[in-house]
Design a protein around this motif. Structure first.
Motif, PDB file in Angstrom:
ATOM      1  N   ASN A  55       0.790  -1.230   0.000  1.00 37.15           N
ATOM      2  CA  ASN A  55       0.000   0.000   0.000  1.00 37.15           C
ATOM      3  C   ASN A  55       0.824   1.283   0.000  1.00 37.15           C
ATOM      4  O   ASN A  55       0.242   2.373   0.027  1.00 37.15           O
ATOM      5  N   TYR A  56       2.153   1.153  -0.044  1.00 37.14           N
ATOM      6  CA  TYR A  56       2.988   2.339   0.086  1.00 37.14           C
ATOM      7  C   TYR A  56       4.164   2.322  -0.895  1.00 37.14           C
ATOM      8  O   TYR A  56       4.618   1.260  -1.351  1.00 37.14           O
ATOM      9  N   ILE A  57       4.663   3.528  -1.168  1.00 39.69           N
ATOM     10  CA  ILE A  57       5.885   3.752  -1.927  1.00 39.69           C
ATOM     11  C   ILE A  57       6.791   4.623  -1.076  1.00 39.69           C
ATOM     12  O   ILE A  57       6.384   5.701  -0.618  1.00 39.69           O
ATOM     13  N   LEU A  58       8.022   4.158  -0.854  1.00 40.94           N
ATOM     14  CA  LEU A  58       8.994   4.901  -0.055  1.00 40.94           C
ATOM     15  C   LEU A  58      10.162   5.273  -0.953  1.00 40.94           C
ATOM     16  O   LEU A  58      10.765   4.399  -1.586  1.00 40.94           O
ATOM     17  N   THR A  59      10.488   6.561  -1.033  1.00 37.65           N
ATOM     18  CA  THR A  59      11.561   7.006  -1.920  1.00 37.65           C
ATOM     19  C   THR A  59      12.709   7.605  -1.128  1.00 37.65           C
ATOM     20  O   THR A  59      12.526   8.155  -0.043  1.00 37.65           O
ATOM     21  N   HIS A  60      13.901   7.477  -1.707  1.00 41.56           N
ATOM     22  CA  HIS A  60      15.106   8.032  -1.084  1.00 41.56           C
ATOM     23  C   HIS A  60      15.948   8.682  -2.169  1.00 41.56           C
ATOM     24  O   HIS A  60      16.409   8.003  -3.086  1.00 41.56           O
ATOM     25  N   SER A  61      16.108   9.978  -2.095  1.00 42.11           N
ATOM     26  CA  SER A  61      16.874  10.723  -3.082  1.00 42.11           C
ATOM     27  C   SER A  61      18.265  11.014  -2.551  1.00 42.11           C
ATOM     28  O   SER A  61      18.420  11.608  -1.487  1.00 42.11           O
TER      29      SER A  61
ATOM     30  N   TYR B  99      20.714  12.527  -4.656  1.00 42.28           N
ATOM     31  CA  TYR B  99      21.282  13.664  -5.372  1.00 42.28           C
ATOM     32  C   TYR B  99      20.165  14.606  -5.816  1.00 42.28           C
ATOM     33  O   TYR B  99      19.492  14.325  -6.801  1.00 42.28           O
ATOM     34  N   PRO B 100      19.945  15.753  -5.136  1.00 44.64           N
ATOM     35  CA  PRO B 100      20.541  16.130  -3.860  1.00 44.64           C
ATOM     36  C   PRO B 100      19.955  15.299  -2.723  1.00 44.64           C
ATOM     37  O   PRO B 100      18.884  14.709  -2.864  1.00 44.64           O
ATOM     38  N   LEU B 101      20.663  15.279  -1.598  1.00 40.41           N
ATOM     39  CA  LEU B 101      20.241  14.468  -0.466  1.00 40.41           C
ATOM     40  C   LEU B 101      18.958  15.034   0.126  1.00 40.41           C
ATOM     41  O   LEU B 101      18.886  16.197   0.509  1.00 40.41           O
ATOM     42  N   ARG B 102      17.921  14.201   0.159  1.00 38.63           N
ATOM     43  CA  ARG B 102      16.640  14.582   0.745  1.00 38.63           C
ATOM     44  C   ARG B 102      16.196  13.498   1.723  1.00 38.63           C
ATOM     45  O   ARG B 102      16.659  12.374   1.674  1.00 38.63           O
ATOM     46  N   ALA B 103      15.249  13.864   2.577  1.00 36.25           N
ATOM     47  CA  ALA B 103      14.677  12.881   3.494  1.00 36.25           C
ATOM     48  C   ALA B 103      13.885  11.844   2.711  1.00 36.25           C
ATOM     49  O   ALA B 103      13.402  12.100   1.601  1.00 36.25           O
ATOM     50  N   PHE B 104      13.749  10.645   3.288  1.00 39.48           N
ATOM     51  CA  PHE B 104      12.848   9.650   2.727  1.00 39.48           C
ATOM     52  C   PHE B 104      11.439  10.241   2.671  1.00 39.48           C
ATOM     53  O   PHE B 104      11.025  10.965   3.595  1.00 39.48           O
ATOM     54  N   LYS B 105      10.713   9.906   1.612  1.00 38.06           N
ATOM     55  CA  LYS B 105       9.355  10.408   1.451  1.00 38.06           C
ATOM     56  C   LYS B 105       8.409   9.225   1.269  1.00 38.06           C
ATOM     57  O   LYS B 105       8.695   8.297   0.511  1.00 38.06           O
ATOM     58  N   LEU B 106       7.288   9.283   1.947  1.00 36.51           N
ATOM     59  CA  LEU B 106       6.309   8.207   1.915  1.00 36.51           C
ATOM     60  C   LEU B 106       5.097   8.639   1.101  1.00 36.51           C
ATOM     61  O   LEU B 106       4.536   9.720   1.326  1.00 36.51           O
ATOM     62  N   PHE B 107       4.709   7.775   0.148  1.00 34.66           N
ATOM     63  CA  PHE B 107       3.531   7.990  -0.684  1.00 34.66           C
ATOM     64  C   PHE B 107       2.624   6.776  -0.551  1.00 34.66           C
ATOM     65  O   PHE B 107       3.072   5.674  -0.216  1.00 34.66           O
ATOM     66  N   ASP B 108       1.331   6.967  -0.833  1.00 34.85           N
ATOM     67  CA  ASP B 108       0.495   5.788  -0.983  1.00 34.85           C
ATOM     68  C   ASP B 108       0.665   5.240  -2.397  1.00 34.85           C
ATOM     69  O   ASP B 108       1.375   5.831  -3.225  1.00 34.85           O
ATOM     70  N   ARG B 109       0.038   4.100  -2.704  1.00 36.05           N
ATOM     71  CA  ARG B 109       0.263   3.449  -3.994  1.00 36.05           C
ATOM     72  C   ARG B 109      -0.420   4.192  -5.150  1.00 36.05           C
ATOM     73  O   ARG B 109      -0.221   3.838  -6.308  1.00 36.05           O
ATOM     74  N   LYS B 110      -1.180   5.248  -4.848  1.00 34.23           N
ATOM     75  CA  LYS B 110      -1.726   6.101  -5.903  1.00 34.23           C
ATOM     76  C   LYS B 110      -0.830   7.302  -6.173  1.00 34.23           C
ATOM     77  O   LYS B 110      -1.136   8.119  -7.044  1.00 34.23           O
ATOM     78  N   GLY B 111       0.253   7.421  -5.395  1.00 36.88           N
ATOM     79  CA  GLY B 111       1.189   8.513  -5.600  1.00 36.88           C
ATOM     80  C   GLY B 111       0.961   9.732  -4.731  1.00 36.88           C
ATOM     81  O   GLY B 111       1.688  10.728  -4.852  1.00 36.88           O
TER      82      GLY B 111
END
Length: 410
Positions: A98-104, A106-118
Motif C-alpha cells: 500500500n505504500y511507496i517509499l523514496t530516497h533521493s 542527489y541532492p540528499l533529501r529525506a525519505f518520502k512516503l507515498f500511498d500506492r496512488k502517488g
C-alpha cells in the motif's frame, strides 16, 4: 558456530555447449520458455550438504531478448504527487502493498512516503547528523503490519525506526557497528536478519536478533573475510524473493570468485546455491541474483581508469547479463525489454526486481524520451501505441517522478 560452506571457484562443468540459434534471438511473449533452444550451461554439483548450480561462462552463447511479461504482470505507472514538498529527483524506491517509499541521494533529501496512488503522505525522519537523523542509508523496509519503517544507515550500530507519520521511535541496537549492512525484519516474529561486510575483526557476517538487540545466532566471517575498505566492497543482498534472504559479496580490487548464498535461519547456515566459473583473468567485477525460476548475474569488462589531478578513478567496463533456468540448467546472455510499453530495453539498475516486484523510478523527461523512441518502432501493436500516446499526453517536464510497478509472476 560457523557453518559457511567453502568457495566454489574450482568447480568445472563438462556439459557440451549447443547453439541457441543463429545470432541474437527475439523472443515472443507468447513463447512458454525463452531459453528452450539454448544450451545447458550449468549443472548441479554437491558441495557439502548443498546442491549448487554451477555455470561455466565459456558455455554461454548467443544473447536472447526476453520480454518483461515473461516474468511480471502488466505494470501500473504511478505519478508521484507534484507538490514541492513531495519532489524526489534521482531516487531509489521501496515498495509494499500500500505504500511507496523514496530516497533521493542527489541532492540528499529525506525519505518520502507515498500511498500506492502517488499521494504524498509525509517525510520520514530528517537528514542530518544528530540523534535519529541520517544521511547515507543503505537499506530500508516498510512494515505495514506494525506500521513501522526501518532504515539502515551506511555505517551504524543502530537500526532506525519510524512510525508511518514520519516520527522517530526508539532505535533498535545491533550489537555491532555495521558497514553497508542489509537486513530484513520479520513483521510477525520481530526477528531481524542482518548481513554486513565481513571484515577481519567483525564477529559475524550474518546474524539474527530480536528487537531489543539480543543476538539469537550468528555466523563468523570465516573464509569470507576481507580488508577494511568500504569503497572497495559491497554486500549485494538480492531481495527478489520475499521469503528468501540472499546475499553475495562484491569485491573490486581485486575481484574474487564467490557464490550466491541463501541464509538458512533454521540451521544457521549460509548455503551456496549458485556460482559462475569465469573464464577471464583476472576475475571481473560481478554479482549474482535469484529470481523465482532462474538465477541471473552480471559481470563487467576491465575497469576503466581515469586520472585526475587529485587521484585515480575507476568505473566498470561494459556489463554483460546472463540467465540460467533453475530446473534445466539452460542459459544464455540476455537482455530484458518492456513489451508492455513499446519494447524498450530495460537497463539495470534503471529497473530492478525487488521483494516480489519489478520497480523503476523514472524522471518525466526520461519517460517522455522512452515513449518517443518506442513510438518510432514498427513492431509495437496498435493497442500499445495508443497506450503510449495517451500516456505521453499526460506528462509534463515539470512533473515529479513516475514509478513503474509490476508484480512478479511465481
Amino acid at each position: 558456530m560457523d557453518t559457511t560452506t567453502k568457495l566454489l571457484g574450482g568447480l568445472l562443468i563438462t556439459t557440451m555447449a549447443m547453439s541457441c540459434g543463429t545470432g541474437t534471438q527475439e523472443q515472443s511473449a507468447k513463447e512458454e520458455d525463452p531459453l528452450a533452444n539454448c544450451p545447458v550451461v550449468g549443472q548441479y554439483v554437491q558441495v557439502g550438504d548443498n546442491q549448487v548450480l554451477s555455470c561455466d561462462q565459456s558455455l554461454l552463447g548467443d544473447t536472447v531478448h526476453i520480454p518483461l511479461s515473461y516474468f511480471a504482470e502488466e505494470p501500473e505507472i504511478v505519478k508521484l504527487d507534484n507538490r514541492d514538498e513531495a519532489l524526489v529527483g534521482q531516487t531509489t524506491v521501496t515498495i509494499s502493498d500500500n505504500y511507496i517509499l523514496t530516497h533521493s541521494g542527489y541532492p540528499l533529501r529525506a525519505f518520502k512516503l507515498f500511498d500506492r496512488k502517488g499521494n504524498y503522505l509525509t517525510d520520514i525522519g530528517t537528514v542530518g547528523q544528530g540523534p535519529g537523523e541520517y544521511q547515507s542509508v543503505y537499506d530500508a523496509q516498510i512494515d505495514e503490519l506494525n506500521q513501522r519503517i526501518y532504515l539502515m544507515p551506511w555505517q551504524s550500530d543502530k537500526l532506525l525506526v519510524f512510525d508511518m507519520q514520519g516520527n522517530i521511535l526508539e532505535p533498535i541496537p545491533l550489537g555491532y557497528r555495521c558497514p553497508k549492512a542489509k537486513f530484513r525484519v520479520d513483521p510477525v516474529t520481530g526477528i531481524i536478519t542482518i548481513a554486513t561486510l565481513p571484515w577481519k575483526d567483525t564477529p559475524a557476517v550474518v546474524w539474527t536478533q530480536d528487537m531489543t538487540g539480543k543476538h539469537l545466532q550468528e555466523i563468523a566471517p570465516g573464509h569470507l573475510k576481507g580488508e577494511h575498505d568500504t569503497s572497495n566492497q559491497e554486500i549485494l543482498h538480492s531481495p527478489t524473493l520475499p521469503d528468501v534472504f540472499n546475499l553475495c559479496l562484491f569485491f573490486m580490487f581485486p575481484a574474487r570468485v564467490d557464490s550466491l548464498y541463501q541464509y538458512d535461519t533454521e540451521k544457521n547456515q549460509l548455503k551456496p546455491v549458485f556460482t559462475l566459473n569465469h573464464t577471464t583473468d583476472p576475475v571481473p567485477w560481478h554479482g549474482y541474483f535469484e529470481w523465482p525460476n532462474h538465477f541471473t548475474g552480471e559481470f563487467s569488462g576491465p575497469p576503466i581508469e581515469r586520472k585526475t589531478k587529485e587521484s585515480w578513478t575507476f568505473t566498470q567496463g561494459e556489463t554483460y547479463s546472463y540467465i540460467i533456468d533453475k530446473k534445466s540448467g539452460k542459459g544464455a546472455y540476455f537482455k530484458l525489454y518492456n513489451d508492455y510499453l513499446g519494447n524498450q530495453d530495460i537497463k539495470f539498475p534503471d529497473g530492478i526486481f525487488s521483494k516480489g516486484y519489478f520497480v523503476r523510478s523514472i524522471e518525466p523527461g526520461n519517460l517522455l524520451t522512452d515513449i518517443e523512441e518506442a513510438l518510432k518502432r514498427q513492431d509495437i501493436s496498435d493497442a500499445v501505441r495508443k497506450k503510449l500516446t495517451d500516456l505521453q499526453n499526460t506528462i509534463d517536464d515539470d512533473d515529479n517522478n513516475y514509478v513503474m510497478i509490476a508484480k512478479l509472476k511465481k
